[in-house]
Design an enzyme around this catalytic site. Structure first.
Site, PDB file in Angstrom:
ATOM      1  N   TYR A 268      78.551  58.479 101.140  1.00  0.00           N
ATOM      2  CA  TYR A 268      77.435  57.590 100.796  1.00  0.00           C
ATOM      3  C   TYR A 268      77.961  56.283 100.205  1.00  0.00           C
ATOM      4  O   TYR A 268      77.560  55.189 100.625  1.00  0.00           O
ATOM      5  CB  TYR A 268      76.513  58.303  99.809  1.00  0.00           C
ATOM      6  CG  TYR A 268      75.395  57.446  99.247  1.00  0.00           C
ATOM      7  CD1 TYR A 268      74.257  57.163 100.003  1.00  0.00           C
ATOM      8  CD2 TYR A 268      75.481  56.917  97.961  1.00  0.00           C
ATOM      9  CE1 TYR A 268      73.236  56.385  99.474  1.00  0.00           C
ATOM     10  CE2 TYR A 268      74.460  56.143  97.431  1.00  0.00           C
ATOM     11  CZ  TYR A 268      73.335  55.874  98.192  1.00  0.00           C
ATOM     12  OH  TYR A 268      72.325  55.096  97.673  1.00  0.00           O
TER      13      TYR A 268
ATOM     14  N   LYS B   7      77.720  52.248 101.440  1.00  0.00           N
ATOM     15  CA  LYS B   7      77.193  51.148 100.622  1.00  0.00           C
ATOM     16  C   LYS B   7      78.261  50.068 100.406  1.00  0.00           C
ATOM     17  O   LYS B   7      77.939  48.892 100.266  1.00  0.00           O
ATOM     18  CB  LYS B   7      76.660  51.683  99.292  1.00  0.00           C
ATOM     19  CG  LYS B   7      75.448  52.617  99.459  1.00  0.00           C
ATOM     20  CD  LYS B   7      74.289  51.943 100.201  1.00  0.00           C
ATOM     21  CE  LYS B   7      73.035  52.787 100.195  1.00  0.00           C
ATOM     22  NZ  LYS B   7      71.891  52.136 100.878  1.00  0.00           N
TER      23      LYS B   7
END
Ligand code: NDP
Length: 246
Positions: free
Chosen positions: A155, A159
């Site tokens: 994740y 980002k």
């Protein structure tokens, strides 16, 4: 005069959580608003109703951020409905909170498709229509810069990609007066990251303020970046994380 009067904004993933708060806030500031969603048709319809009851204009479009055709069609429908597109908010995103070694290939693919590829596709489609002075705003994460807790490895990598996408794209569209910025929330109480969830305790512990954030605290920053007063801010990563990365 409302700051976003006569502006049109598209918020991906706007039926719940941070995206819904952004949609309501931009509508309150005068923008006509389109939101996308995948499964939550009722939730999306209630965001639209709430905006309309307050005197604003809104539509909801079913479009999975992982489906390039659907994302492009959502941009086209927004332009066809409201006559243009001034602000794109790449908010749709997902997380798989588990240890990296236990994450499946399918989960990795889904993270990349929604959090990175979806941002690329929506932005390309939006730039075709965006006039000078437009705004591309992505919702990255404070973990795109620093990772202080376990369970967010792929994740945070997605980002981090959003961060560099933002910085790079700002160089290509600056001559059109289009700004590109990355709003990086810290732990915000939503269905994706509930303040009462198992993963909440370590995330709260690393904030300076000792608490989770509220969706409206992210929407306020997005509204500023979407508005006229942010005209000299581009290619930057704006963190709204309660001091997580301090
Ligand atoms: P939620 O899961 O609470 O809400 C997600 C929203 O996006 C819903 O409206 C959902 O609608 C929609 N959505 C989910 N998947 C897709 C998809 N594939 N295509 C289109 N829409 C989709 O998430 P948050 O509000 O917490 O997160 C929003 C963004 O903020 C994400 O990018 C997330 O990574 C980022 N973020 C969140 C933080 C947090 O602590 N909450 C911290 C840092 C960043 P539906 O139910 O219909 O699919």
């Amino acid at each position: 005069m409302s700051k976003l009067a006569r502006k049109v904004a598209l918020i991906t993933g706007g039926s719940r959580g941070i995206g819904a708060a952004i949609a309501k806030r931009l509508a309150a500031d005068g923008a006509s608003v389109a939101i996308t969603y995948t499964k939550g048709a009722d939730a999306a319809a209630s965001v639209v109703k709430e905006i309309e009851r307050a005197g604003g204009k809104a539509i909801a479009i079913q479009a999975d951020a992982g489906d390039a055709g659907a994302v492009t069609a959502a941009v086209e429908k927004t332009v066809a409905t409201f006559g243009g597109l001034d602000v794109l908010v790449n908010n749709a995103g997902t997380a798989v909170p588990k240890r990296f070694e236990e994450t499946t290939l399918e989960e990795l693919d889904r993270l990349i498709d929604i959090n990175i590829r979806g941002v690329f596709v929506a932005t390309q489609a939006a730039l075709k229509h965006m006039k000078d002075g437009g705004r591309i705003i992505s919702i990255g994460s404070c973990v795109g810069e620093r990772v202080l807790t376990p369970g967010l490895v792929p994740y945070s990598a997605t980002k981090g990609a959003v961060k560099m996408f933002t910085q790079g794209l700002s160089r290509e569209v600056g001559s059109r007066g289009i700004t590109v910025n990355n709003v990086q929330p810290g732990p915000i109480d939503t269905d994706l990251n509930p303040a009462a969830g198992d993963w909440a305790t370590p995330q709260t512990a690393v904030t300076a303020l000792g608490r989770y954030g509220h969706v409206d605290e992210v929407a306020a920053l997005v509204a500023f970046v979407a508005g006229p007063e942010s005209s000299y801010i581009t290619g930057t990563n704006l963190t709204v994380d309660g001091g997580t990365n301090a």
